[in-house]
Design an enzyme around this catalytic site. Structure first.
Site, short mmCIF file in Angstrom:
data_model
loop_
_atom_site.label_atom_id
_atom_site.label_comp_id
_atom_site.label_asym_id
_atom_site.label_seq_id
_atom_site.Cartn_x
_atom_site.Cartn_y
_atom_site.Cartn_z
N SER A 689 -6.05 70.47 1.80
CA SER A 689 -5.27 69.38 2.23
C SER A 689 -5.77 68.76 3.28
O SER A 689 -5.14 67.55 3.89
CB SER A 689 -3.95 69.96 2.45
N LYS A 732 4.98 71.20 7.59
CA LYS A 732 3.97 70.20 8.15
C LYS A 732 4.75 69.20 8.99
O LYS A 732 4.19 69.04 10.03
CB LYS A 732 3.01 69.62 7.35
#
Length: 812
Positions: A689, A732
């Site tokens: 990611s 996140k």
């Protein structure tokens, strides 16, 4: 006069034409005297014909025993000419005749047109033996005679007169016929001996049959001896036990084992076991009655019976089907977690409409400390069921699940059955903690053993190795917990309904601390709300500066530490209320233990802000890239995993393929070395990611354009610049909020996950959903004057930010 002449003189002359009597299940040999029952019409007429003429008849066996009206082709061609000695008519129409075999006879032709069978015959006499074979015949005859005596001694029902006659017999053929008639042969075997015209060959066949018969008799005798010895031993033990009972009765001592067996039998019937299980228990109780109280197996069997009668085969708790009350209990015990609460209430609603249904198999996945285990207790309280917890962390032995077989010393049922017994009901809430940490070694794979437990199609007949009988687990509500799903076996994971528990936001932690943690710690430390109170600002400081976690364990520890300090003061005699404020925290728990996550202070070249996911929640990741004179080498530092290194290679390849687009000279990569570093190098990092973050940092270093410090990004990159989706979006976003990030760039394919993020969590952050790295760079990089001119000339503009509704930017 010789024996042959005397025999011929004594034996009546046999005519050439005789009526035929078919025999179903017997073969008559010469010189045999046998009673026969005749019931068929043709057979009765044949007997009448014989009695009317010379009392002689041909006795021949049928080929097919089931044939009621046999014809000439259904009868063996060789039979025995016999004399009817007596005849008696019975009341039911049958006749009983006593016949004596005279000689072998072969049918030549059958006469037609009669109401019974009649045939032309020729008698067959034994050929004379030569002197050369007389010695062999004598030895064979002796063997047959000895075998006949041995058969009688081994229990063969042979008359002593037959043995005497056989010992005095000197003709091989007659000895063979006499022996064969006492062997209880089947029709085919006896017919084969009858058709053997050579007396030596006939005697050899008979001796072979006698040898096999002796082997069978010897084996039968050995089995009988063993059975008799076992029976004698059993009878001896029975008499001794009866004597022991009498002695105990005289001494006033009762037989405790007998009383215990009676009690176990009563408990077994009260337990309302399934029929199959009850039959097995009763069988084992009968076995226990025959065993000695001091035998080693007695203790093992008694333990097994104790387990069987104490298991809740038919006991179950009644579910609380009041949906509002269940919802209230769940809200009291846990803050938030709406999706899980909704799932439990839905189960209760279906349970209310349908009495018999399979329990759900839920798997709570989330970081440590978010309340997975305590949520299981809350669910049990809401349902009104018993709660059992089983920790699977580090379990490697399959016997922990299925139990040990009763052959082992100290064997016990598996922990599933043990938990059911402890609950005292067959429908508890059974929580299995840490299923992602189950091991496997030479003792088996517990995950594979759990497949049967958690499969609704199989667990209705779960068979524990110790019990040996099926137990119904379909009423149990199984809940498992895990931090990650990657290490869970695929077939195991497929059987469970996965519900993810993300980390808590600061607002959620504050609410939980005020409603649950602070009152709990006050009670555990013997304090009241009049003695200790926390301000909201103090709790926020503890959350942000003293803990960094997705769950609440460390937060609870810090509150407990403050409560201990206050409890000491109270115990020393101080009075008054202690109000904990941000300025007084250092007196109780010292200096802040974690540095707050902060974004970069200003825009910088070659430094991009990424968002990462960890097992304890989200985190902010800074990726640095720099160039230096060299030969085009790439250096990666910061304990990067293989996947993350591949993302860096992919980002570099993308930058090189688009070099002209971003004004980078072709010779630049051959003349400079590249270095990519991720700070906090002692922490291992991996995952795809960070791909667009690395690409942004690299292109910023190549072009000299700064990266906006207020922008954080996450997404996987491909060589063609496409942005692929990622996981852990909510965690996140939580990390970005803590760091003060204002703009988040994430893949457009994650729009569905973004829509599920609570609105308070998105408030104050602008989201951009992108599909290509070029969109990311236009958002993240500070535009250069020339870049702005090119953009306006080409008609390209920056992509629009994420819109939750059409044509409207949501600045959350």
């Amino acid at each position: 006069m010789t024996d042959e002449e005397r025999k011929d003189e004594d034996q009546p002359a046999i005519p050439e034409v005789l009526p035929v009597l078919p025999l179903r299940d017997i073969v008559i040999f010469p010189f045999m005297i046998v009673p026969l029952y005749v019931s068929r019409d043709k057979s009765i007429k044949a007997v009448d014909q014989a009695l009317a003429e010379n009392r002689m008849i041909l006795l021949a066996a049928q080929k097919n025993q089931d044939e009621d009206d046999p014809g000439p082709d259904d009868i063996h061609p060789v039979g025995t000419a016999a004399l009817i000695m007596r005849m008696l008519k019975l009341p039911d129409g049958r006749i009983r005749v006593l016949v004596q075999g005279l000689s072998r006879a072969r049918t030549v032709a059958y006469e037609e047109g009669l109401d019974h069978l009649q045939a032309s015959i020729e008698t067959v006499s034994d050929p004379e033996l030569t002197e050369e074979g007389s010695l062999e015949v004598e030895a064979l005859m002796r063997n047959v005679k000895e075998a006949l005596e041995q058969s009688q001694n081994l229990g063969k029902p042979i008359s002593p007169e037959v043995v005497v006659i056989a010992n005095n017999m000197e003709e091989a053929g007659r000895l063979a016929d006499l022996t064969a008639s006492n062997l209880d042969l089947k029709v085919d075997g006896a017919q084969a001996i009858l058709e053997a015209l050579d007396p030596v060959e006939r005697l050899q066949r008979v001796y072979e049959l006698m040898t096999k018969e002796l082997e069978v008799l010897n084996m039968q005798q050995e089995i009988s001896s063993q059975a008799k010895g076992e029976m004698d031993r059993t009878q001896r033990e029975f008499f001794l036990r009866q004597q022991l009972k009498a002695i105990q009765a005289e001494l006033g001592e009762g037989n405790e084992l007998a009383e215990e067996i009676v009690q176990l039998g009563e408990k077994a019937h009260k337990a309302k076991m399934p029929k199959q299980v009850l039959e097995e228990v009763e069988r084992q109780l009968k076995k226990l009655e025959r065993m000695h109280p001091d035998a080693a197996e007695t203790a093992t069997l008694r333990n097994w019976l104790d387990w069987m009668v104490t298991l809740p085969w038919s006991k179950s708790t009644k579910d609380n089907l009041d949906l509002k009350a269940a919802q209230q209990i769940l809200d009291e015990d846990h803050y938030g977690l709406e999706k899980i609460k909704e799932r439990i209430v839905e189960y209760l609603a279906v349970r209310k409409l349908k009495d018999k249904m399979k329990g759900p198999l839920l798997c709570f996945v989330g970081p440590p400390g978010v309340g997975k285990t305590s949520l299981g207790r809350s669910i049990a309280r809401a349902l009104g069921r018993k709660f059992i917890r089983l920790s699977l962390g580090g379990v490697k032995d399959e016997a922990e699940i299925r139990g040990h077989r009763r052959t082992y010393v100290g064997s016990l049922p598996g922990r599933i059955i043990q938990g059911i017994q402890q609950a005292g009901a067959n429908n508890p809430v059974f929580m299995m903690d840490e299923v992602d940490k189950v091991g496997a070694d030479f003792r088996g794979d517990p995950s594979s053993a759990l497949l049967e437990v958690l499969d609704p199609e199989q667990n209705n007949s779960f068979r524990d190795h110790y019990l040996g009988v099926p137990f119904d687990l379909s009423n149990v509500m199984f809940i498992t917990t895990a931090n990650l799903t990657d290490t869970i076996q695929a077939a195991f994971l497929d059987r469970m309904e996965v519900i993810r528990l993300p980390g808590y936001t600061e607002e959620e932690k504050l609410a939980i601390a005020k409603c649950h943690l602070v009152p709990k710690q006050l009670e555990e430390h013997g304090l009241t709300a009049d003695q200790l109170a926390f301000t909201d600002k103090a709790l926020r400081v503890v959350i942000s500066s003293y803990t960094r976690e997705a769950g609440l364990r460390n937060l609870e520890r810090e509150i407990a530490a403050i409560a201990r300090k206050v409890a000491r003061k109270v115990a020393e005699g101080e009075t008054g209320k202690v109000r904990v404020a941000p300025g007084s925290l250092h007196k109780y728990i010292g200096a802040p233990k974690t540095l707050p996550e902060e974004r970069l202070k200003k825009d910088a070249v070659g430094i991009a802000t990424g968002l990462a996911w960890t097992a304890t929640g989200g985190d902010v990741l800074f990726i640095e890239a720099t160039t230096m004179k060299g030969k085009g080498g790439l250096t990666l530092t910061g304990q990067l995993g293989d996947v993350m290194k591949e993302s860096a290679q992919a980002a570099l390849s993308y930058a090189r393929s688009r070099a002209r687009q971003w004004g980078i000279r072709d010779e630049f990569f051959a003349e400079n070395d590249l270095h990519v570093h991720v700070p906090e190098g002692s922490i291992p990092k991996d995952g795809p990611s960070a791909g667009i973050t690395m690409a942004t940092a690299l292109i910023s270093a190549f072009t000299g354009r700064p990266v906006r410090c207020s922008v954080a990004m996450t997404g996987e990159i491909t060589l063609r610049g496409h942005v692929l989706p990622i996981g852990g979006l909510k965690e996140k976003i939580l990390a970005a909020r803590r760091a003060g990030i204002e703009t988040i760039v994430c893949p457009k394919l994650n729009q569905k996950e973004l829509d599920e993020v609570p609105a308070p969590l998105r408030r104050g952050i602008t989201f951009h959903l992108v599909e290509d790295v070029e969109e990311v760079l236009n958002i993240a990089l500070v535009p250069a004057p020339k870049a702005k001119a090119r953009a306006s000339a080409s008609g390209k503009s920056r992509p629009r930010p994420y819109r939750s509704r059409p044509r409207r930017q949501v600045n959350v």
